[in-house]
Write a protein that holds these residues in place. Structure first.
Motif, PDB file in Angstrom:
ATOM      1  N   ALA A 162       0.789  -1.400   0.015  1.00 45.41           N
ATOM      2  CA  ALA A 162       0.131  -0.052  -0.121  1.00 45.41           C
ATOM      3  C   ALA A 162       0.991   1.281   0.086  1.00 45.41           C
ATOM      4  CB  ALA A 162      -1.097   0.168   1.261  1.00 45.41           C
ATOM      5  N   LEU A 163       2.153   1.163   0.368  1.00 45.28           N
ATOM      6  CA  LEU A 163       2.899   2.180   0.479  1.00 45.28           C
ATOM      7  C   LEU A 163       2.824   3.264  -0.838  1.00 45.28           C
ATOM      8  CD1 LEU A 163       5.945   1.156   2.816  1.00 45.28           C
ATOM      9  CD2 LEU A 163       4.054   3.000   3.272  1.00 45.28           C
ATOM     10  N   PRO A 164       3.058   2.709  -2.084  1.00 51.27           N
ATOM     11  CA  PRO A 164       3.161   3.460  -3.279  1.00 51.27           C
ATOM     12  C   PRO A 164       1.796   4.243  -3.231  1.00 51.27           C
ATOM     13  CG  PRO A 164       4.018   1.414  -3.753  1.00 51.27           C
ATOM     14  CD  PRO A 164       3.615   1.369  -2.358  1.00 51.27           C
ATOM     15  N   GLN A 165       0.720   3.672  -2.808  1.00 51.64           N
ATOM     16  CA  GLN A 165      -0.528   4.449  -3.261  1.00 51.64           C
ATOM     17  C   GLN A 165      -0.587   5.694  -2.023  1.00 51.64           C
ATOM     18  OE1 GLN A 165      -2.890   3.800  -5.489  1.00 51.64           O
ATOM     19  NE2 GLN A 165      -4.042   5.289  -4.745  1.00 51.64           N
ATOM     20  N   ILE A 166      -0.142   5.094  -0.906  1.00 50.19           N
ATOM     21  CA  ILE A 166      -0.015   6.112   0.267  1.00 50.19           C
ATOM     22  C   ILE A 166       0.713   7.597  -0.183  1.00 50.19           C
ATOM     23  CG2 ILE A 166       0.593   6.735   2.596  1.00 50.19           C
ATOM     24  CD1 ILE A 166      -0.036   3.629   3.139  1.00 50.19           C
ATOM     25  N   PHE A 167       2.089   7.248  -0.899  1.00 47.50           N
ATOM     26  CA  PHE A 167       2.590   8.365  -1.184  1.00 47.50           C
ATOM     27  C   PHE A 167       1.890   9.160  -2.552  1.00 47.50           C
ATOM     28  CE2 PHE A 167       6.501   6.459   1.180  1.00 47.50           C
ATOM     29  CZ  PHE A 167       7.011   7.904   1.453  1.00 47.50           C
ATOM     30  N   VAL A 168       1.049   8.400  -3.066  1.00 43.56           N
ATOM     31  CA  VAL A 168       0.326   9.278  -4.351  1.00 43.56           C
ATOM     32  C   VAL A 168      -0.455  10.301  -3.449  1.00 43.56           C
ATOM     33  CG1 VAL A 168      -1.203   9.028  -5.838  1.00 43.56           C
ATOM     34  CG2 VAL A 168       0.451   7.468  -5.829  1.00 43.56           C
ATOM     35  N   GLY A 169      -1.125   9.825  -2.361  1.00 45.10           N
ATOM     36  CA  GLY A 169      -1.906  10.598  -1.616  1.00 45.10           C
ATOM     37  C   GLY A 169      -1.194  11.633  -0.977  1.00 45.10           C
ATOM     38  N   LEU A 170      -0.065  11.404  -0.514  1.00 42.39           N
ATOM     39  CA  LEU A 170       0.711  12.387   0.162  1.00 42.39           C
ATOM     40  C   LEU A 170       1.272  13.556  -0.992  1.00 42.39           C
ATOM     41  CD1 LEU A 170       3.051  10.321   2.457  1.00 42.39           C
ATOM     42  CD2 LEU A 170       1.217  11.780   3.159  1.00 42.39           C
ATOM     43  N   LYS A 171       1.711  13.196  -2.018  1.00 41.36           N
ATOM     44  CA  LYS A 171       2.214  13.846  -3.045  1.00 41.36           C
ATOM     45  C   LYS A 171       0.979  14.855  -3.586  1.00 41.36           C
ATOM     46  CE  LYS A 171       4.216  10.772  -5.677  1.00 41.36           C
ATOM     47  NZ  LYS A 171       5.320  10.036  -6.705  1.00 41.36           N
ATOM     48  N   VAL A 172      -0.274  14.210  -3.590  1.00 36.13           N
ATOM     49  CA  VAL A 172      -1.550  15.189  -4.153  1.00 36.13           C
ATOM     50  C   VAL A 172      -1.814  16.172  -2.805  1.00 36.13           C
ATOM     51  CG1 VAL A 172      -4.026  15.236  -4.405  1.00 36.13           C
ATOM     52  CG2 VAL A 172      -2.506  13.437  -5.353  1.00 36.13           C
ATOM     53  N   ALA A 173      -1.492  15.772  -1.723  1.00 37.36           N
ATOM     54  CA  ALA A 173      -1.906  16.525  -0.599  1.00 37.36           C
ATOM     55  C   ALA A 173      -0.714  17.829  -0.142  1.00 37.36           C
ATOM     56  CB  ALA A 173      -1.916  15.877   0.824  1.00 37.36           C
ATOM     57  N   MET A 174       0.581  17.705  -0.738  1.00 33.58           N
ATOM     58  CA  MET A 174       1.479  18.704  -0.429  1.00 33.58           C
ATOM     59  C   MET A 174       1.197  19.940  -1.110  1.00 33.58           C
ATOM     60  SD  MET A 174       4.232  19.550   1.261  1.00 33.58           S
ATOM     61  CE  MET A 174       5.147  18.169   1.714  1.00 33.58           C
ATOM     62  N   PRO A 175       0.916  19.939  -2.326  1.00 37.02           N
ATOM     63  CA  PRO A 175       0.328  21.331  -2.744  1.00 37.02           C
ATOM     64  C   PRO A 175      -0.816  21.825  -2.220  1.00 37.02           C
ATOM     65  CG  PRO A 175       1.021  19.921  -4.466  1.00 37.02           C
ATOM     66  CD  PRO A 175       0.964  19.019  -3.451  1.00 37.02           C
ATOM     67  N   LEU A 176      -1.662  20.996  -1.838  1.00 40.02           N
ATOM     68  CA  LEU A 176      -2.967  21.378  -1.028  1.00 40.02           C
ATOM     69  C   LEU A 176      -2.482  21.873   0.208  1.00 40.02           C
ATOM     70  CD1 LEU A 176      -5.115  18.703  -1.893  1.00 40.02           C
ATOM     71  CD2 LEU A 176      -5.093  20.959  -2.979  1.00 40.02           C
ATOM     72  N   ALA A 177      -1.462  21.432   0.985  1.00 38.76           N
ATOM     73  CA  ALA A 177      -1.139  22.206   2.172  1.00 38.76           C
ATOM     74  C   ALA A 177      -0.770  23.628   1.913  1.00 38.76           C
ATOM     75  CB  ALA A 177       0.178  21.375   2.880  1.00 38.76           C
ATOM     76  N   ALA A 178       0.093  23.751   1.024  1.00 41.40           N
ATOM     77  CA  ALA A 178       0.747  25.087   0.647  1.00 41.40           C
ATOM     78  C   ALA A 178      -0.547  26.002   0.445  1.00 41.40           C
ATOM     79  CB  ALA A 178       1.645  25.070  -0.568  1.00 41.40           C
ATOM     80  N   ILE A 179      -1.544  25.603  -0.584  1.00 45.83           N
ATOM     81  CA  ILE A 179      -2.725  26.229  -0.575  1.00 45.83           C
ATOM     82  C   ILE A 179      -3.442  26.627   0.463  1.00 45.83           C
ATOM     83  CG2 ILE A 179      -4.822  26.441  -1.758  1.00 45.83           C
ATOM     84  CD1 ILE A 179      -3.663  24.805  -3.786  1.00 45.83           C
ATOM     85  N   GLY A 180      -3.658  25.759   1.546  1.00 42.74           N
ATOM     86  CA  GLY A 180      -4.393  25.945   2.940  1.00 42.74           C
ATOM     87  C   GLY A 180      -3.608  27.000   3.667  1.00 42.74           C
ATOM     88  N   ALA A 181      -2.480  26.686   3.783  1.00 50.64           N
ATOM     89  CA  ALA A 181      -1.673  27.856   4.410  1.00 50.64           C
ATOM     90  C   ALA A 181      -1.766  29.467   4.040  1.00 50.64           C
ATOM     91  CB  ALA A 181      -0.113  27.506   4.401  1.00 50.64           C
ATOM     92  N   VAL A 182      -1.733  29.566   2.672  1.00 52.46           N
ATOM     93  CA  VAL A 182      -1.918  30.700   2.039  1.00 52.46           C
ATOM     94  C   VAL A 182      -3.544  31.166   2.712  1.00 52.46           C
ATOM     95  CG1 VAL A 182      -2.075  32.054  -0.016  1.00 52.46           C
ATOM     96  CG2 VAL A 182      -0.107  30.559   0.455  1.00 52.46           C
ATOM     97  N   ILE A 183      -4.470  30.369   2.181  1.00 51.78           N
ATOM     98  CA  ILE A 183      -5.713  30.726   2.528  1.00 51.78           C
ATOM     99  C   ILE A 183      -5.964  31.441   3.722  1.00 51.78           C
ATOM    100  CG2 ILE A 183      -8.096  29.964   2.505  1.00 51.78           C
ATOM    101  CD1 ILE A 183      -7.803  28.308   0.300  1.00 51.78           C
ATOM    102  N   GLY A 184      -5.293  30.232   4.898  1.00 46.77           N
ATOM    103  CA  GLY A 184      -5.436  30.843   6.242  1.00 46.77           C
ATOM    104  C   GLY A 184      -4.689  31.985   6.566  1.00 46.77           C
ATOM    105  N   GLU A 185      -3.490  32.227   5.865  1.00 47.74           N
ATOM    106  CA  GLU A 185      -2.878  33.628   6.234  1.00 47.74           C
ATOM    107  C   GLU A 185      -3.735  34.627   5.478  1.00 47.74           C
ATOM    108  OE1 GLU A 185       1.845  31.775   6.050  1.00 47.74           O
ATOM    109  OE2 GLU A 185       0.854  32.830   4.259  1.00 47.74           O
ATOM    110  N   PHE A 186      -4.569  34.700   4.456  1.00 49.45           N
ATOM    111  CA  PHE A 186      -5.490  35.396   3.979  1.00 49.45           C
ATOM    112  C   PHE A 186      -6.360  36.143   5.115  1.00 49.45           C
ATOM    113  CE2 PHE A 186      -4.889  34.409  -0.783  1.00 49.45           C
ATOM    114  CZ  PHE A 186      -3.990  35.076  -0.922  1.00 49.45           C
ATOM    115  N   GLN A 187      -6.846  35.145   5.817  1.00 48.59           N
ATOM    116  CA  GLN A 187      -8.131  35.337   6.703  1.00 48.59           C
ATOM    117  C   GLN A 187      -7.788  35.457   8.088  1.00 48.59           C
ATOM    118  OE1 GLN A 187     -11.129  32.613   6.006  1.00 48.59           O
ATOM    119  NE2 GLN A 187     -11.700  33.250   3.949  1.00 48.59           N
TER     120      GLN A 187
END
Length: 288
Positions: free
Chosen positions: A205-230
């Protein structure tokens, strides 16, 4: 005169054909070196093309007004005027992104393990997780400010909400899609449930888990910027709001470019971690 009643003599047996070995392509040091050079030169070439198009649209042809997108020289001047200020805000955003990503990764993997281990829990909570993921996160910003105040807490919460679902989904999917031959092998060896999980299901399952992690990494940056906006008191999102409020679009675009560079570095750091953690994946798969 030929006697037709006798069968014709069998032809003399010739030498047996020698099988020709099929050459197996091997990646030599030269090809590896070439691949490494391409990994550096091709992104640089793409960056130069993007900069050329940017300069062409904003300076040469003046298709886009500088108030919307300043020329590259103006953005560079804004950065060089106060590099320490930009780097300080970049550090704050990077810390919030990484901390929020780590928290969401730990919780997401644990939730995914729970859902994969129990069909009852999956049926109970998966619809709720989908509903939470479907809610526009920017709508929760004022509520997070009211509940958690200003600062890093609402920013980290925004990062968590934005990127935990892909990790949950990839973990649950990976653990419930173990190859049938590996599962049968574990059963034939009388492996316990914990042994089958540790030796078979989790590595598969580890390859599939890393796929989710790589999808989530850019979303984490987006979430940080949205949080800083508000709710942020520092960070690149906070800097964009400040610069946009006074019409300083060059500073705002410099901060946006730094967000992109930060996301690229964090993403490829995760790719490097995946290669070290899963060395067998590159050996057993091929991009064709």
């Amino acid at each position: 005169m030929t006697d037709l009643s006798k069968p014709p003599p069998a032809p003399a047996a010739g030498p047996e054909p020698v099988p020709v070995p099929v050459p197996v392509p091997r990646v030599g040091p030269g090809a590896q070196r070439r691949t490494g050079i391409d990994a550096v030169l091709l992104p640089l070439a793409g960056l130069l093309v993007a900069l050329g198009v940017w300069w062409l649209l904003t300076s040469a042809l003046e298709v886009i007004h500088p108030a919307v997108l300043p020329p590259p020289g103006a953005v560079l001047s804004a950065f060089t005027a106060a590099p320490g200020r930009f780097l300080e805000h970049t550090g704050d955003t990077t810390v919030e992104t990484v901390v929020g990503f780590v928290l969401s990764s730990v919780c997401g993997v644990l939730i995914g393990l729970s859902l994969a281990g129990s069909r009852v829990l999956e049926r109970m909570f998966m619809p709720l997780l989908v509903a939470v993921n479907a809610v526009p996160k920017i709508a929760l910003g004022p509520l997070l400010v009211g509940a958690l105040g200003w600062g890093q807490k609402p920013v980290l919460t925004m990062v968590f909400l934005l990127c935990f679902f892909p990790i949950v989904l990839s973990t649950a999917t990976g653990l419930t899609s173990t190859p049938a031959d590996l599962a049968e092998l574990a059963r034939s060896l009388d492996a316990s449930r914990w042994q089958a999980f540790r030796k078979v299901r989790l590595p598969a399952a580890l390859p599939q888990i890393f796929v989710g992690l790589k999808v989530a990494m850019p979303l984490a940056a987006i979430g940080a910027v949205i949080g800083e906006f508000q709710a942020g008191e520092s960070g690149l999102g906070f800097l964009i709001v400040q610069a946009g409020g006074v019409g300083d679009t060059a500073t705002a675009w410099a901060a946006i470019i730094l967000i992109g560079l930060m996301s690229i570095l964090l993403y490829f750091a995760l790719v490097v971690l995946e290669r070290f953690a899963l060395p067998w994946v590159r050996e057993t798969t091929s991009r064709g």
